[in-house]
Motif scaffolding. Structure first.
Motif, PDB file in Angstrom:
ATOM      1  N   LEU A 117       5.863   0.539  -0.293  1.00 39.52           N
ATOM      2  CA  LEU A 117       4.630  -0.255  -0.399  1.00 39.52           C
ATOM      3  C   LEU A 117       4.539  -1.245   0.762  1.00 39.52           C
ATOM      4  O   LEU A 117       3.471  -1.439   1.340  1.00 39.52           O
ATOM      5  N   GLY A 118       5.672  -1.852   1.087  1.00 40.25           N
ATOM      6  CA  GLY A 118       5.702  -2.826   2.191  1.00 40.25           C
ATOM      7  C   GLY A 118       5.292  -2.178   3.503  1.00 40.25           C
ATOM      8  O   GLY A 118       4.496  -2.734   4.266  1.00 40.25           O
ATOM      9  N   ILE A 120       3.519   0.622   3.909  1.00 40.72           N
ATOM     10  CA  ILE A 120       2.116   1.058   3.857  1.00 40.72           C
ATOM     11  C   ILE A 120       1.193  -0.155   3.986  1.00 40.72           C
ATOM     12  O   ILE A 120       0.159  -0.109   4.653  1.00 40.72           O
ATOM     13  N   LEU A 121       1.609  -1.267   3.370  1.00 41.73           N
ATOM     14  CA  LEU A 121       0.831  -2.500   3.463  1.00 41.73           C
ATOM     15  C   LEU A 121       0.769  -2.968   4.913  1.00 41.73           C
ATOM     16  O   LEU A 121      -0.290  -3.330   5.429  1.00 41.73           O
ATOM     17  N   SER A 124      -1.603  -0.938   6.732  1.00 41.79           N
ATOM     18  CA  SER A 124      -2.985  -1.226   6.370  1.00 41.79           C
ATOM     19  C   SER A 124      -3.453  -2.518   7.050  1.00 41.79           C
ATOM     20  O   SER A 124      -4.612  -2.628   7.447  1.00 41.79           O
ATOM     21  N   PHE A 125      -2.516  -3.475   7.250  1.00 42.70           N
ATOM     22  CA  PHE A 125      -2.880  -4.696   7.980  1.00 42.70           C
ATOM     23  C   PHE A 125      -3.234  -4.346   9.432  1.00 42.70           C
ATOM     24  O   PHE A 125      -4.156  -4.914  10.009  1.00 42.70           O
TER      25      PHE A 125
ATOM     26  N   LEU B  57      -5.298 -12.491   5.643  1.00 42.52           N
ATOM     27  CA  LEU B  57      -5.099 -12.175   7.047  1.00 42.52           C
ATOM     28  C   LEU B  57      -6.100 -12.988   7.838  1.00 42.52           C
ATOM     29  O   LEU B  57      -7.267 -13.092   7.436  1.00 42.52           O
ATOM     30  N   PHE B  59      -7.658 -13.561  11.768  1.00 43.30           N
ATOM     31  CA  PHE B  59      -7.725 -13.191  13.183  1.00 43.30           C
ATOM     32  C   PHE B  59      -8.855 -14.006  13.793  1.00 43.30           C
ATOM     33  O   PHE B  59      -9.998 -13.885  13.328  1.00 43.30           O
ATOM     34  N   LEU B 117       2.551  -6.320  -4.632  1.00 42.73           N
ATOM     35  CA  LEU B 117       2.288  -5.500  -3.437  1.00 42.73           C
ATOM     36  C   LEU B 117       1.191  -4.481  -3.729  1.00 42.73           C
ATOM     37  O   LEU B 117       0.317  -4.250  -2.902  1.00 42.73           O
ATOM     38  N   LEU B 121      -2.202  -4.323  -1.738  1.00 44.13           N
ATOM     39  CA  LEU B 121      -2.489  -3.064  -1.054  1.00 44.13           C
ATOM     40  C   LEU B 121      -3.880  -2.567  -1.453  1.00 44.13           C
ATOM     41  O   LEU B 121      -4.679  -2.162  -0.611  1.00 44.13           O
ATOM     42  N   SER B 124      -6.382  -4.484   0.262  1.00 45.19           N
ATOM     43  CA  SER B 124      -6.457  -4.170   1.695  1.00 45.19           C
ATOM     44  C   SER B 124      -7.219  -2.859   1.893  1.00 45.19           C
ATOM     45  O   SER B 124      -7.951  -2.712   2.866  1.00 45.19           O
ATOM     46  N   PHE B 125      -7.096  -1.925   0.936  1.00 45.39           N
ATOM     47  CA  PHE B 125      -7.878  -0.684   1.025  1.00 45.39           C
ATOM     48  C   PHE B 125      -9.381  -0.995   0.920  1.00 45.39           C
ATOM     49  O   PHE B 125     -10.192  -0.394   1.608  1.00 45.39           O
ATOM     50  N   ILE B 128     -10.497  -2.315   4.235  1.00 40.46           N
ATOM     51  CA  ILE B 128     -10.621  -1.227   5.211  1.00 40.46           C
ATOM     52  C   ILE B 128     -11.932  -0.470   4.968  1.00 40.46           C
ATOM     53  O   ILE B 128     -12.680  -0.190   5.897  1.00 40.46           O
TER      54      ILE B 128
END
Lengths: 216, 216
Positions: A117-118, A120-121, A124-125, B57, B59, B117, B121, B124-125, B128
């Protein structure tokens, strides 16, 4: 992107865990086949017994690779991802309920899950960073590609690129902050498109992969 | 986004784990303060003892919220994220090495990690998906906002919106596939901007939050 270090498969083969091993059934997946779709109703967990499986998000004609699982890695089918066999692969599959038993009996189960998971995470970041800065990302990769064509040195491992500018100067050239350019360079490394070889020195294993990034 | 169900804090309070509890030190974080930056050198793990901590996150001028951690949740500082206290919070902090001990002694540790996580995750999907379809996403949220202003019914909980079109028709209107529109609608639900109330019926708790999505 390599995930395997400690191997869950070896762990599951321990004689005292024979019962546990029996809750899994083996599923063969042909090279290129989609083993699991994000909209499947089944709520399963799978371990890669052999082969390699690509985990990706797919939307219309866009695909984002999140990672490539190898023997001993595990993942679940209810995470909204596609799972595609990159080569002939064999999976150990079971339902989520049965896995809850494994979790207490095999601590390595959760540790492997945290590791996968870490990773893949993390990927994804990278994808979020690239998408959020699509403009700068395309310009940066286009610049790197052109520089590698112009000044790169061919080696057995790929194209060696020595940049004549610092990250600071590169950022000014792109009209972005230093931090953004650093983040995007790190993304390129994480995605395996470039390897850092020293101060301002890079290796590009596959120029075509870099060119494709520049065109997105 | 609520993460807490089983509580790691209660687990750590068990008398037989007193030694373990001692490896953590408490850190108070003021409301609004950044507890951890992505570029920190420290490699730490933290548990939320009280309060709420936003993981995001960042940026340049863009921020993407990945989740809000609550009491009993844990996360690490080496994941490339910002951690901001949304209210006065107290964290239990320790280094990664010490956590490796916890992992075998407290199975709930890894289970909590997998849950957190997994949630992050998942978010995060969503991000995306929204970024990959920024165009359609903006048009979809702009359409929903206008419809809610025009036909929505005010209730104590927010604005109730009953769409006169099916998802199929909505997709055609947006020039996207049905699957993309479904994905983006699911994202809006996951982000708490809309709640599904039935077939074509939605609740928008905060119209301003929806309007902001439309402007991105």
């Amino acid at each position: 992107m390599k995930f395997s270090e400690i191997n869950l498969l070896d762990e599951l083969k321990r004689p005292e865990l024979a019962d546990l091993h029996n809750i899994f059934h083996q599923r063969a997946v042909a090279k290129g086949a989609i083993a699991f779709h994000p909209d499947a109703d089944e709520n399963l967990v799978f371990i890669i017994a052999s082969g390699r499986v690509r985990i990706y998000l797919g939307f219309e004609d866009k695909e984002f690779t999140l990672g490539v699982l190898e023997a001993g890695d595990l993942y679940s089918t209810h995470a909204g991802c596609f799972a595609q066999a990159l080569e002939e692969s064999s999976l150990l599959v079971t339902d989520v309920q049965s896995v809850k038993r494994c979790m207490s009996e095999v601590p390595l189960f959760n540790r492997t899950m945290v590791r996968v998971l870490g990773q893949i995470l993390n990927n994804s970041f990278s994808i979020i960073g690239s998408l959020a800065f699509q403009d700068i990302y395309s310009r940066l990769t286009a610049f790197l590609y052109k520089e590698a064509l112009r000044t790169g040195v061919q080696t057995d491992e790929g194209t060696e690129l020595r940049l004549a500018v610092t990250t600071e100067q590169l950022s000014q050239h792109m009209g972005a902050t230093r931090q953004t350019v650093s983040t995007l360079l790190n993304n390129l490394v994480r995605e395996g498109i470039m390897q850092k070889r020293g101060r301002s020195a890079w290796l590009i294993p596959d120029m075509e992969a870099l060119r494709q990034q520049a065109q997105q």
